[in-house]
Design a protein around this motif. Structure first.
Motif, PDB file in Angstrom:
ATOM      1  N   LEU A  95      10.170 -66.885 -38.338  1.00 21.56           N
ATOM      2  CA  LEU A  95       9.167 -67.184 -37.556  1.00 21.56           C
ATOM      3  C   LEU A  95       9.885 -67.200 -36.133  1.00 21.56           C
ATOM      4  O   LEU A  95       9.299 -66.607 -35.200  1.00 21.56           O
ATOM      5  N   LEU A  96      10.774 -67.911 -35.937  1.00 24.28           N
ATOM      6  CA  LEU A  96      11.365 -67.932 -34.570  1.00 24.28           C
ATOM      7  C   LEU A  96      11.919 -66.675 -34.106  1.00 24.28           C
ATOM      8  O   LEU A  96      11.825 -66.423 -32.872  1.00 24.28           O
ATOM      9  N   GLU A  97      12.377 -65.911 -34.818  1.00 24.13           N
ATOM     10  CA  GLU A  97      12.815 -64.496 -34.691  1.00 24.13           C
ATOM     11  C   GLU A  97      11.795 -63.433 -34.043  1.00 24.13           C
ATOM     12  O   GLU A  97      11.855 -62.938 -32.985  1.00 24.13           O
ATOM     13  N   GLU A  98      10.839 -63.668 -34.881  1.00 24.43           N
ATOM     14  CA  GLU A  98       9.586 -62.922 -34.327  1.00 24.43           C
ATOM     15  C   GLU A  98       8.845 -63.528 -33.121  1.00 24.43           C
ATOM     16  O   GLU A  98       8.392 -62.763 -32.406  1.00 24.43           O
ATOM     17  N   ARG A  99       9.021 -64.777 -33.123  1.00 24.10           N
ATOM     18  CA  ARG A  99       8.386 -65.073 -31.664  1.00 24.10           C
ATOM     19  C   ARG A  99       9.079 -64.906 -30.442  1.00 24.10           C
ATOM     20  O   ARG A  99       8.421 -64.746 -29.371  1.00 24.10           O
ATOM     21  N   LYS A 100      10.220 -64.399 -30.526  1.00 18.12           N
ATOM     22  CA  LYS A 100      11.119 -64.001 -29.325  1.00 18.12           C
ATOM     23  C   LYS A 100      10.410 -62.936 -28.883  1.00 18.12           C
ATOM     24  O   LYS A 100      10.409 -62.557 -27.687  1.00 18.12           O
ATOM     25  N   TYR A 101       9.814 -62.125 -29.326  1.00 22.07           N
ATOM     26  CA  TYR A 101       9.199 -60.803 -28.885  1.00 22.07           C
ATOM     27  C   TYR A 101       7.766 -60.886 -28.772  1.00 22.07           C
ATOM     28  O   TYR A 101       7.008 -59.858 -28.683  1.00 22.07           O
ATOM     29  N   ALA A 102       7.147 -62.100 -28.887  1.00 20.62           N
ATOM     30  CA  ALA A 102       5.715 -62.120 -28.787  1.00 20.62           C
ATOM     31  C   ALA A 102       5.336 -61.831 -27.314  1.00 20.62           C
ATOM     32  O   ALA A 102       6.085 -62.666 -26.313  1.00 20.62           O
ATOM     33  N   ARG A 103       4.405 -61.369 -26.914  1.00 19.74           N
ATOM     34  CA  ARG A 103       4.152 -60.969 -25.384  1.00 19.74           C
ATOM     35  C   ARG A 103       3.232 -62.008 -24.787  1.00 19.74           C
ATOM     36  O   ARG A 103       3.279 -62.205 -23.747  1.00 19.74           O
ATOM     37  N   THR A 104       2.413 -62.563 -25.664  1.00 16.84           N
ATOM     38  CA  THR A 104       1.383 -63.483 -24.865  1.00 16.84           C
ATOM     39  C   THR A 104       1.303 -64.611 -25.843  1.00 16.84           C
ATOM     40  O   THR A 104       1.890 -64.881 -26.850  1.00 16.84           O
ATOM     41  N   VAL A 105       0.851 -65.962 -25.098  1.00 19.02           N
ATOM     42  CA  VAL A 105       0.796 -67.226 -25.946  1.00 19.02           C
ATOM     43  C   VAL A 105       0.020 -67.010 -27.159  1.00 19.02           C
ATOM     44  O   VAL A 105       0.341 -67.655 -28.387  1.00 19.02           O
ATOM     45  N   ARG A 147      35.317 -50.758 -47.131  1.00 13.81           N
ATOM     46  CA  ARG A 147      34.386 -50.554 -45.769  1.00 13.81           C
ATOM     47  C   ARG A 147      34.100 -51.812 -45.695  1.00 13.81           C
ATOM     48  O   ARG A 147      33.314 -52.267 -46.234  1.00 13.81           O
ATOM     49  N   ARG A 148      34.057 -52.361 -44.231  1.00 14.53           N
ATOM     50  CA  ARG A 148      33.646 -53.769 -43.920  1.00 14.53           C
ATOM     51  C   ARG A 148      32.446 -53.226 -42.816  1.00 14.53           C
ATOM     52  O   ARG A 148      32.895 -52.603 -41.768  1.00 14.53           O
ATOM     53  N   THR A 149      31.431 -53.804 -42.854  1.00 13.29           N
ATOM     54  CA  THR A 149      30.358 -53.908 -41.818  1.00 13.29           C
ATOM     55  C   THR A 149      30.375 -55.161 -41.118  1.00 13.29           C
ATOM     56  O   THR A 149      30.208 -56.276 -41.657  1.00 13.29           O
ATOM     57  N   TYR A 150      30.422 -55.158 -39.622  1.00 18.02           N
ATOM     58  CA  TYR A 150      30.139 -56.428 -38.851  1.00 18.02           C
ATOM     59  C   TYR A 150      28.972 -56.251 -38.072  1.00 18.02           C
ATOM     60  O   TYR A 150      28.869 -55.127 -37.658  1.00 18.02           O
ATOM     61  N   LYS A 151      28.110 -57.300 -37.719  1.00 14.09           N
ATOM     62  CA  LYS A 151      26.962 -57.338 -36.981  1.00 14.09           C
ATOM     63  C   LYS A 151      27.234 -58.013 -35.909  1.00 14.09           C
ATOM     64  O   LYS A 151      27.504 -59.384 -35.964  1.00 14.09           O
ATOM     65  N   GLU A 152      27.016 -57.876 -34.696  1.00 14.94           N
ATOM     66  CA  GLU A 152      27.028 -58.528 -33.477  1.00 14.94           C
ATOM     67  C   GLU A 152      25.749 -59.506 -33.454  1.00 14.94           C
ATOM     68  O   GLU A 152      24.718 -59.141 -33.804  1.00 14.94           O
ATOM     69  N   ALA A 153      26.226 -60.908 -33.359  1.00 17.75           N
ATOM     70  CA  ALA A 153      24.951 -61.730 -33.096  1.00 17.75           C
ATOM     71  C   ALA A 153      24.552 -61.946 -31.467  1.00 17.75           C
ATOM     72  O   ALA A 153      25.651 -62.100 -30.757  1.00 17.75           O
ATOM     73  N   LEU A 154      23.514 -61.831 -31.164  1.00 14.80           N
ATOM     74  CA  LEU A 154      22.966 -61.889 -29.651  1.00 14.80           C
ATOM     75  C   LEU A 154      22.210 -63.171 -29.741  1.00 14.80           C
ATOM     76  O   LEU A 154      21.274 -63.409 -30.502  1.00 14.80           O
ATOM     77  N   TRP A 155      21.933 -63.793 -28.592  1.00 12.51           N
ATOM     78  CA  TRP A 155      21.030 -64.865 -28.133  1.00 12.51           C
ATOM     79  C   TRP A 155      20.222 -64.223 -27.264  1.00 12.51           C
ATOM     80  O   TRP A 155      20.431 -63.884 -26.177  1.00 12.51           O
ATOM     81  N   VAL A 156      18.792 -64.206 -27.906  1.00 14.67           N
ATOM     82  CA  VAL A 156      17.660 -63.825 -26.972  1.00 14.67           C
ATOM     83  C   VAL A 156      17.014 -65.036 -26.848  1.00 14.67           C
ATOM     84  O   VAL A 156      16.361 -65.600 -27.874  1.00 14.67           O
ATOM     85  N   ASP A 157      16.192 -65.101 -25.721  1.00 13.95           N
ATOM     86  CA  ASP A 157      15.359 -66.267 -25.197  1.00 13.95           C
ATOM     87  C   ASP A 157      14.113 -65.456 -25.404  1.00 13.95           C
ATOM     88  O   ASP A 157      13.712 -64.419 -25.444  1.00 13.95           O
ATOM     89  N   SER A 158      13.035 -66.479 -25.837  1.00 15.14           N
ATOM     90  CA  SER A 158      11.609 -66.178 -26.055  1.00 15.14           C
ATOM     91  C   SER A 158      11.086 -65.765 -24.635  1.00 15.14           C
ATOM     92  O   SER A 158      11.520 -66.196 -23.522  1.00 15.14           O
ATOM     93  N   ASN A 159      10.227 -64.601 -24.565  1.00 10.08           N
ATOM     94  CA  ASN A 159       9.932 -64.026 -23.446  1.00 10.08           C
ATOM     95  C   ASN A 159       8.662 -65.207 -22.645  1.00 10.08           C
ATOM     96  O   ASN A 159       8.205 -65.139 -21.685  1.00 10.08           O
ATOM     97  N   LEU A 160       8.282 -66.266 -23.682  1.00  8.91           N
ATOM     98  CA  LEU A 160       7.184 -67.054 -23.152  1.00  8.91           C
ATOM     99  C   LEU A 160       7.691 -68.360 -22.397  1.00  8.91           C
ATOM    100  O   LEU A 160       8.701 -68.788 -22.780  1.00  8.91           O
TER     101      LEU A 160
END
Length: 160
Positions: A95-105, A147-160
């Motif tokens: 939920l919190l991940e999807e909410r970062k990309y919400a365009r409106t309230v 083979r090892r796969t690494y994924k970068e972690a980013l901090w993204v703030d919500s658009n709201l």
């Protein structure tokens, strides 16, 4: 050869002896004792080595962990039918991940309702809690061929 002759004599004597009715577990004991005379069996058991058996305390802890996991799964499945103010950690993270990309309230409110949570509660929570967003992937070939796969972690703030 003398050992084989002794075993044959014992077997012959046992077959000629009068039979008595005994429980089956008592009849199995001579067969087990005869097996101890089998040198090949003893050698194979020696090669296999000692067997590790978990103590009853370890087995009890494992049982308790599994019982806890089953209870948590049941709670998670029934959470959507409860008061609408509880959810499991994975759903909250999604939920919190999807909410970062919400365009409106309104989009954010619809998302909260999709997860059966109060939109106002989710708004307050999103101000103090964030989740890492997965960035680019890097795959490394190790010396041993792994083979090892690494994924970068980013901090993204919500658009709201």
């Amino acid at each position: 050869a003398s050992n084989t002759a002794a075993t044959a004599a014992t077997t012959l004597a046992a077959s000629q002896a009068p039979r008595t009715t005994q429980p089956q577990h008592q009849q199995a004991a001579p067969a087990v004792e005869d097996g101890s005379a089998n040198q090949q069996l003893l050698q194979n058991l020696t090669k296999l080595g000692q067997v590790t058996v978990d103590s009853p305390a370890v087995l009890q802890r494992t049982h308790e962990k599994m019982t806890h996991l089953v209870r948590m799964q049941e709670l998670s499945e029934s959470a959507s039918t409860t008061s609408g103010k509880s959810t499991d950690a994975y759903s909250l993270s999604q939920l919190l991940e999807e909410r970062k990309y919400a365009r409106t309230v309104e989009d954010a409110n619809q998302l909260a309702k999709k997860y059966n949570l109060d939109p106002e509660l989710v708004q307050r929570l999103s101000k103090i809690v964030n989740t890492p967003t997965l960035g680019r992937e890097t795959t490394l070939n190790m010396k041993d061929g792994e083979r090892r796969t690494y994924k970068e972690a980013l901090w993204v703030d919500s658009n709201l």
